[in-house]
Design a protein around this motif. Structure first.
Motif, PDB file in Angstrom:
ATOM      1  N   GLY A  60       0.946  -1.427  -0.078  1.00 13.89           N
ATOM      2  CA  GLY A  60      -0.173  -0.032  -0.069  1.00 13.89           C
ATOM      3  C   GLY A  60       0.963   1.315   0.098  1.00 13.89           C
ATOM      4  O   GLY A  60       0.656   2.139  -0.812  1.00 13.89           O
ATOM      5  N   PHE A  61       1.964   1.317   0.853  1.00 16.38           N
ATOM      6  CA  PHE A  61       2.773   2.402   0.999  1.00 16.38           C
ATOM      7  C   PHE A  61       3.612   2.623  -0.532  1.00 16.38           C
ATOM      8  O   PHE A  61       3.696   3.831  -0.945  1.00 16.38           O
ATOM      9  CB  PHE A  61       3.858   2.252   1.871  1.00 16.38           C
ATOM     10  N   GLY A  62       3.869   1.220  -1.133  1.00 11.33           N
ATOM     11  CA  GLY A  62       4.633   1.384  -2.501  1.00 11.33           C
ATOM     12  C   GLY A  62       3.700   1.971  -3.400  1.00 11.33           C
ATOM     13  O   GLY A  62       4.244   2.906  -4.281  1.00 11.33           O
ATOM     14  N   LEU A  63       2.449   1.465  -3.545  1.00 13.43           N
ATOM     15  CA  LEU A  63       1.786   2.132  -4.642  1.00 13.43           C
ATOM     16  C   LEU A  63       1.272   3.610  -4.391  1.00 13.43           C
ATOM     17  O   LEU A  63       1.234   4.079  -5.510  1.00 13.43           O
ATOM     18  CB  LEU A  63       0.417   1.139  -4.505  1.00 13.43           C
ATOM     19  N   THR A  64       1.181   3.628  -3.072  1.00 13.59           N
ATOM     20  CA  THR A  64       0.742   5.192  -2.882  1.00 13.59           C
ATOM     21  C   THR A  64       1.894   6.160  -3.291  1.00 13.59           C
ATOM     22  O   THR A  64       1.590   7.298  -3.972  1.00 13.59           O
ATOM     23  CB  THR A  64       0.382   5.435  -1.344  1.00 13.59           C
ATOM     24  N   SER A  65       3.142   5.586  -3.148  1.00 13.27           N
ATOM     25  CA  SER A  65       4.053   6.712  -3.286  1.00 13.27           C
ATOM     26  C   SER A  65       4.290   6.700  -5.055  1.00 13.27           C
ATOM     27  O   SER A  65       4.572   8.011  -5.287  1.00 13.27           O
ATOM     28  CB  SER A  65       5.558   5.986  -2.886  1.00 13.27           C
ATOM     29  N   VAL A  66       3.958   5.819  -5.787  1.00 16.84           N
ATOM     30  CA  VAL A  66       4.072   5.775  -7.215  1.00 16.84           C
ATOM     31  C   VAL A  66       3.174   6.820  -7.792  1.00 16.84           C
ATOM     32  O   VAL A  66       3.264   7.776  -8.238  1.00 16.84           O
ATOM     33  CB  VAL A  66       3.773   4.397  -7.795  1.00 16.84           C
ATOM     34  N   VAL A  67       1.776   6.633  -7.107  1.00 14.57           N
ATOM     35  CA  VAL A  67       0.880   7.867  -7.560  1.00 14.57           C
ATOM     36  C   VAL A  67       1.274   8.948  -7.220  1.00 14.57           C
ATOM     37  O   VAL A  67       1.122  10.110  -7.928  1.00 14.57           O
ATOM     38  CB  VAL A  67      -0.291   7.424  -6.966  1.00 14.57           C
ATOM     39  N   MET A  68       1.631   9.410  -5.975  1.00 12.06           N
ATOM     40  CA  MET A  68       1.963  10.710  -5.499  1.00 12.06           C
ATOM     41  C   MET A  68       3.256  11.269  -6.134  1.00 12.06           C
ATOM     42  O   MET A  68       3.429  12.450  -6.315  1.00 12.06           O
ATOM     43  CB  MET A  68       2.157  10.581  -3.707  1.00 12.06           C
ATOM     44  N   CYS A  69       4.237  10.473  -6.465  1.00 11.81           N
ATOM     45  CA  CYS A  69       5.536  10.937  -7.185  1.00 11.81           C
ATOM     46  C   CYS A  69       4.900  11.262  -8.385  1.00 11.81           C
ATOM     47  O   CYS A  69       5.707  12.223  -8.777  1.00 11.81           O
ATOM     48  CB  CYS A  69       6.469   9.786  -7.078  1.00 11.81           C
ATOM     49  N   ALA A  70       4.179  10.339  -9.218  1.00 12.29           N
ATOM     50  CA  ALA A  70       3.825  11.003 -10.579  1.00 12.29           C
ATOM     51  C   ALA A  70       3.089  12.337 -10.658  1.00 12.29           C
ATOM     52  O   ALA A  70       3.255  12.996 -11.527  1.00 12.29           O
ATOM     53  CB  ALA A  70       2.972  10.110 -11.248  1.00 12.29           C
ATOM     54  N   ALA A  71       2.397  12.830  -9.378  1.00 11.44           N
ATOM     55  CA  ALA A  71       1.606  14.000  -9.289  1.00 11.44           C
ATOM     56  C   ALA A  71       2.169  14.691  -8.141  1.00 11.44           C
ATOM     57  O   ALA A  71       1.418  15.330  -7.387  1.00 11.44           O
ATOM     58  CB  ALA A  71       0.192  13.720  -9.444  1.00 11.44           C
ATOM     59  N   ASN A 124      -8.667 -12.111  -1.856  1.00 10.81           N
ATOM     60  CA  ASN A 124      -8.319 -11.413  -0.594  1.00 10.81           C
ATOM     61  C   ASN A 124      -7.227 -10.540  -0.440  1.00 10.81           C
ATOM     62  O   ASN A 124      -7.259  -9.638   0.010  1.00 10.81           O
ATOM     63  CB  ASN A 124      -7.902 -12.939   0.200  1.00 10.81           C
ATOM     64  N   PHE A 125      -6.200 -10.742  -1.134  1.00 11.25           N
ATOM     65  CA  PHE A 125      -4.911  -9.822  -1.232  1.00 11.25           C
ATOM     66  C   PHE A 125      -5.739  -8.439  -1.545  1.00 11.25           C
ATOM     67  O   PHE A 125      -4.906  -7.476  -1.049  1.00 11.25           O
ATOM     68  CB  PHE A 125      -3.907 -10.373  -2.278  1.00 11.25           C
ATOM     69  N   VAL A 126      -6.322  -8.496  -2.793  1.00 10.31           N
ATOM     70  CA  VAL A 126      -6.859  -7.144  -3.367  1.00 10.31           C
ATOM     71  C   VAL A 126      -7.728  -6.329  -2.106  1.00 10.31           C
ATOM     72  O   VAL A 126      -7.479  -5.063  -1.956  1.00 10.31           O
ATOM     73  CB  VAL A 126      -7.316  -7.398  -4.677  1.00 10.31           C
ATOM     74  N   LEU A 127      -8.599  -7.258  -1.636  1.00  7.31           N
ATOM     75  CA  LEU A 127      -9.638  -6.485  -0.805  1.00  7.31           C
ATOM     76  C   LEU A 127      -8.938  -6.084   0.464  1.00  7.31           C
ATOM     77  O   LEU A 127      -9.207  -4.939   0.784  1.00  7.31           O
ATOM     78  CB  LEU A 127     -10.824  -7.550  -0.423  1.00  7.31           C
ATOM     79  N   TYR A 128      -7.737  -6.924   0.924  1.00  4.32           N
ATOM     80  CA  TYR A 128      -7.485  -6.289   2.180  1.00  4.32           C
ATOM     81  C   TYR A 128      -6.472  -5.191   1.941  1.00  4.32           C
ATOM     82  O   TYR A 128      -6.197  -4.506   2.818  1.00  4.32           O
ATOM     83  CB  TYR A 128      -6.822  -7.498   2.935  1.00  4.32           C
ATOM     84  N   LEU A 129      -5.919  -5.133   0.700  1.00  6.68           N
ATOM     85  CA  LEU A 129      -5.059  -4.048   0.199  1.00  6.68           C
ATOM     86  C   LEU A 129      -5.864  -2.819   0.315  1.00  6.68           C
ATOM     87  O   LEU A 129      -5.402  -1.643   0.594  1.00  6.68           O
ATOM     88  CB  LEU A 129      -4.413  -4.441  -1.215  1.00  6.68           C
ATOM     89  N   THR A 130      -7.018  -2.589   0.010  1.00  6.48           N
ATOM     90  CA  THR A 130      -7.641  -1.443  -0.099  1.00  6.48           C
ATOM     91  C   THR A 130      -7.634  -0.487   1.094  1.00  6.48           C
ATOM     92  O   THR A 130      -7.534   0.717   0.757  1.00  6.48           O
ATOM     93  CB  THR A 130      -9.061  -1.599  -0.531  1.00  6.48           C
ATOM     94  N   PRO A 131      -7.961  -1.094   2.509  1.00  4.69           N
ATOM     95  CA  PRO A 131      -7.943  -0.114   3.482  1.00  4.69           C
ATOM     96  C   PRO A 131      -6.553   0.452   3.702  1.00  4.69           C
ATOM     97  O   PRO A 131      -6.281   1.675   4.162  1.00  4.69           O
ATOM     98  CB  PRO A 131      -8.525  -0.910   4.704  1.00  4.69           C
TER      99      PRO A 131
END
Length: 923
Positions: A60-71, A124-131
């Motif tokens: 979750g932290f990694g994906l967030t950083s990608v999105v925030m880094c791009a913008a 399960n992985f995708v669902l629990y990733l969302t929060p």
């Protein structure tokens, strides 16, 4: 909504306090959610899947950083709106993700054989990733805003997370597993109130928070009842699921605690007689009726709770494998290492003049002492005048006592045993290590007997071979001059149990005669005894046959056979042709509700084997012929011969890893040798019981791919506008990758290590995580004082961290052994303080580097670095058990120390000036 002032170092004290408190509460909610999901998996599935859950948060932290880094410019301008929306979404996503995930439960046993299970796991992985994504966006937005004073916000984040983990530990006493997500929900709601109170325009946000909070409560408590949806779906193949399906089942006891979710069921269908000889049914006038209750911890079991048998029924004890030491020891002073459900204790009381029993799970002792139903059924066994109770780990007690015992019994500990129906998760088994066995053997009186019984349901055999190797190694450590071949007697029942007896000083001829007679009467198979002669001609063929049953014929053998056939010769025959059963033994039975026809195991055991064509009758040629032993028995005899007379040389050639367990490598798992891993990919169905180990490799592969993608995307998207002006990218990657790997590897390795003195993995994890995060938070806060001197200070810090961690790898075992001798409360304090020195220093590197990236205006690099750290933490979490099972936990700590040392030279890339239209910005 604008309340920018609350995010600055000069904010009014009240607003600043509320700001940091909100961050701490959200960080606590994230950690509490991780532990809650682990508990849900522990109860519903076969393991806590800790590596996967840690991966969820870090991903979750990694994906967030990608999105925030791009913008990053947009997020910098709209940080508060992002934080508000993310915070409001966090709670509802917790409830929705958990409820939906329980509707698609996956079964780890069939991850390899059933493609649908892989999709369920992915779901399960995708669902629990969302929060976790929502929580990561909130923290990322706040981190971005506070980048120039990162140490303070990082302190709030770490201390809040540590406190959240400790809070959840306490709440495990209050909530059943399916309701544990109430804890992260409560922290989320408290964080929302505090966050919005700190803002100027807050009424609308507070109303929205209250409405969402009400919807979350309704979604978790009311909606599942209305739609008949499970809040926690327990696998149909876990022991408690069978008990719940028996027509006359009744739950007679229930308790939730950090030591597990404990349930006890009664049913006339419940027959739990572990290892009971088949001859009992022929020789006893009648089997004891309604003799057992089934006890389940986190849905696993049953552990048999046995009532007191009458004098007329007591002959039943003779047919249990736990009776073996009493064949040669009359009226002994006995020590039972683990009470469990009390079967071994009941057998000991029947045969001994006095019994001492240990139990490390206080909730089991609570149940037998305080619940009237259990006290009545067990005839108040814990208050038997012949019994003393030790209320902590028997392994620790025996290692530190001066008392000596005639019999020490370790029988079928750990619920369904080492060979559990769910295969092998990577779990520490310190009760069976070489160090533990040495403690047991040294606590024996002269002529005393150590008896170890465990499940032996594997074909090919694995766990039992590790146990045999461990016990022989321990015996040689206890007395290097002794002839250990005279000190062991071992028997087994095919696909049931194995029992090993060790006698201090060796067995006498009279002992052997009595044991022979008892084994013959029980129709068990002898594996070794003093004077036993094994036909060594079987060794090569047995080892070869087992290997070929898994991996097929070697190419060289195929070529030789083909050449022989081509030249007209017949296919050569071996002297002893053995065909091991290669079919996995984890397939479920068709009718889980049927009563157990076989009294040797739990009712409706999902791992029950089908009729075996290699059984004794398969090779019999006449009624008078002696049946040929099945391959697993031959392999057991071969193993004992190799260990006692050949130092294990032949056993080392076995298809699976049979190295002894040690405190450094305490795992009944990872049997596939590293060199054979690549050969398993086209025959995974043969390794279903190794799903825990193989899942780690899959997690590692996915984590590595994800890390590379998360590192590459920001560079590809923002190369021209961002990264082309930022020198030293590779060194920045190396720096934050080393920090991510090093920190998580220390954390996971020490959780495993702290089980040694604390005796419970949940308590160990709570103390370790809290200590690591709190002391690292203090280190982060302290780092602000050294920020201007970072170039001088940080190399010293890195060397100190590396030296401490490498030293811990060498000396931590004797330190933890010494801590294990202290009263329990003092043990908790000592373990908490033991982690303080490295954890405090480990708070410096992340905080210092992130603060300087913020001060130098490297916003994109700031976010990218945060993502790299999270991504490589995922890799580290999967690496730890892989390294530990192969090289040991000490190696994990030492590799972590090296990671921090490698980070030291890369640190200076943080200060490289940015290229900006032909000029640079100096630090």
């Amino acid at each position: 909504m604008t309340a920018v002032s609350i995010s600055t170092p000069t904010a009014p004290p009240r607003s600043a306090f509320l700001f940091y408190l909100a961050v701490a509460l959200i960080a606590g909610a994230v950690i509490a959610l991780q532990i809650s999901i682990m508990r849900i998996f522990s109860v519903g599935s076969w393991a806590h899947f800790g590596s996967m859950v840690v991966s969820l948060a870090m991903m979750g932290f990694g994906l967030t950083s990608v999105v925030m880094c791009a913008a990053n410019d947009w997020f910098d301008r709209h940080w508060q709106g992002v934080a508000n929306v993310s915070l409001l979404a966090f709670g509802p996503l917790i409830v929705a993700a958990n409820l939906l995930a329980q509707q698609i439960p996956f079964n780890a046993i069939f991850l390899i054989s059933d493609p649908v299970q892989k999709w369920k796991l992915f779901g399960n992985f995708v669902l629990y990733l969302t929060p976790f994504l929502a929580g990561a966006f909130f923290l990322g937005a706040v981190f971005l805003r506070m980048k120039e004073t990162f140490g303070r916000i990082y302190f709030a984040d770490l201390v809040g997370a540590g406190t959240g983990g400790l809070l959840l530990l306490g709440c495990l006493y209050l909530f059943r597993p399916e309701n544990l997500i109430v804890v992260p929900l409560a922290l989320w709601f408290a964080a929302g109130i505090v966050w919005f109170l700190a803002q100027a325009k807050r009424t609308g946000s507070l109303i929205a928070l209250v409405v969402l909070g009400a919807l979350c409560v309704a979604g978790h408590f009311w909606l599942p009842q209305q739609l008949a949806l499970p809040k926690l779906a327990v696998s149909d193949y876990k022991g408690v699921s069978y008990a719940r399906k028996f027509p006359d089942n009744q739950r007679v006891y229930e308790n939730a605690s950090p030591f597990g979710y404990l349930e006890v069921y009664s049913s006339s269908y419940l027959h739990f007689a572990p290892g009971l000889s088949d001859n009992a049914g022929f020789n006893l006038p009648e089997m004891p009726a309604n003799a057992y209750l089934g006890m389940y911890i986190d849905s696993e079991g049953p552990m048999g709770v046995m009532r007191k048998l009458s004098d007329a029924e007591s002959a039943y004890f003779r047919y249990l494998p736990m009776d073996y030491p009493y064949v040669i020891k009359q009226e002994p002073n006995t020590f039972v290492v683990q009470f469990g459900g009390g079967i071994s204790t009941r057998v000991a009381l029947h045969n001994s003049k006095h019994v001492t029993v240990a139990e490390g799970n206080p909730e089991i002792l609570n149940a037998f002492r305080n619940d009237k139903g259990l006290r009545d059924f067990s005839s108040d066994i814990l208050n038997d005048p012949k019994l003393d109770v030790i209320d902590y780990d028997g392994r620790l007690y025996l290692a530190n006592t001066d008392k000596r015992y005639d019999v020490i019994d370790l029988s079928l500990a750990d619920s369904a045993g080492l060979s559990s129906p769910g295969g092998f998760a990577i779990v520490e088994k310190y009760a069976y290590t070489r160090e533990a066995m040495r403690a047991y053997m040294r606590a024996l009186a002269d002529g005393g007997v150590l008896s170890v019984t465990l499940w032996n349901k594997e074909e090919p055999p694995k766990s039992v071979l590790k146990l045999y190797a461990t016990m022989v190694d321990a015996a040689r450590d206890v007395d290097a001059k002794a002839d250990v071949s005279k000190e062991f007697y071992a028997v087994a029942s095919y696909l049931s149990t194995a029992t090993v007896l060790y006698k201090r000083g060796g067995f006498s001829a009279d002992d052997i005669e009595k044991l022979h007679a008892h084994t013959h009467a029980m129709s068990f198979d002898e594996l070794t005894y003093p004077g036993y002669e094994f036909d060594t001609k079987q060794i090569a063929d047995s080892l070869k046959s087992y290997r070929e049953s898994i991996f097929g014929e070697d190419e060289s053998a195929k070529s030789a056979a083909a050449a022989g056939i081509a030249s007209g010769g017949a296919k050569p025959k071996t002297g002893t042709e053995i065909t091991p059963t290669a079919e996995p033994t984890t397939a479920p039975q068709a009718d889980p509700t049927a009563p157990a026809a076989d009294p040797t195991g739990p009712a409706a055991d999902p791992t029950g084997p089908a009729a075996d064509s290699t059984g004794p009758d398969a090779n019999a040629t006449s009624p008078d012929a002696t049946p040929a032993p099945v391959p697993a028995i031959v392999m057991g005899q071969l193993a004992w011969h190799s260990l006692l007379h050949g130092n294990g040389t032949d056993l080392a050639s076995y298809v699976f890893d049979t190295r002894p367990l040690t405190n450094n490598r305490p795992y009944f798992a990872a049997y596939v040798k590293p060199g054979d891993l690549t050969r398993t990919t086209d025959r995974l169905e043969l390794f279903q019981d190794e799903w825990g180990y193989l899942l780690l490799w899959a997690t590692l592969a996915i984590a590595a791919i994800a890390a590379l993608v998360l590192v590459a995307i920001p560079v590809l998207v923002g190369w021209r506008t961002i990264f082309s002006r930022t020198p030293g990218q590779l060194r920045v990657i190396a720096y934050f990758a080393c920090l991510g790997l090093g920190y998580i590897m220390v954390e996971v390795a020490l959780i495993a290590k702290f089980v040694l003195p604390l005796g419970n993995p949940t308590v160990s994890a709570s103390i370790l995580i809290t200590g690591m995060l709190v002391f690292s938070g203090l280190g982060s806060l302290t780092s602000e004082r050294f920020m201007e001197r970072a170039r001088v200070t940080m190399p010293i810090i890195f060397v100190a961290i590396g030296a401490l961690l490498i030293a811990y790898g060498f000396v931590i075992d004797p330190i933890l052994d010494a801590i294990g001798r202290l009263p329990y409360g003092l043990r908790l304090v000592c373990c908490f303080l033991l982690i303080a020195p490295p954890a405090f220093l480990m708070g410096f590197p992340m905080s210092t580097a992130m603060t300087w990236l913020g001060r130098l205006g490297k916003n994109a690099m700031f976010l990218w670095a945060w993502g790299i750290n999270g991504s490589f933490s995922v890799i580290g979490a999967a690496l730890v058990p892989i390294i530990a099972t192969s090289f040991g936990l000490a190696s994990v700590l030492q590799i972590s120390g090296l990671a921090y040392l490698f980070a030291a030279p890369a640190f200076f890339a943080i200060f490289l000036p940015m290229r900006n239209a032909g000029k640079t910005t100096a630090a």
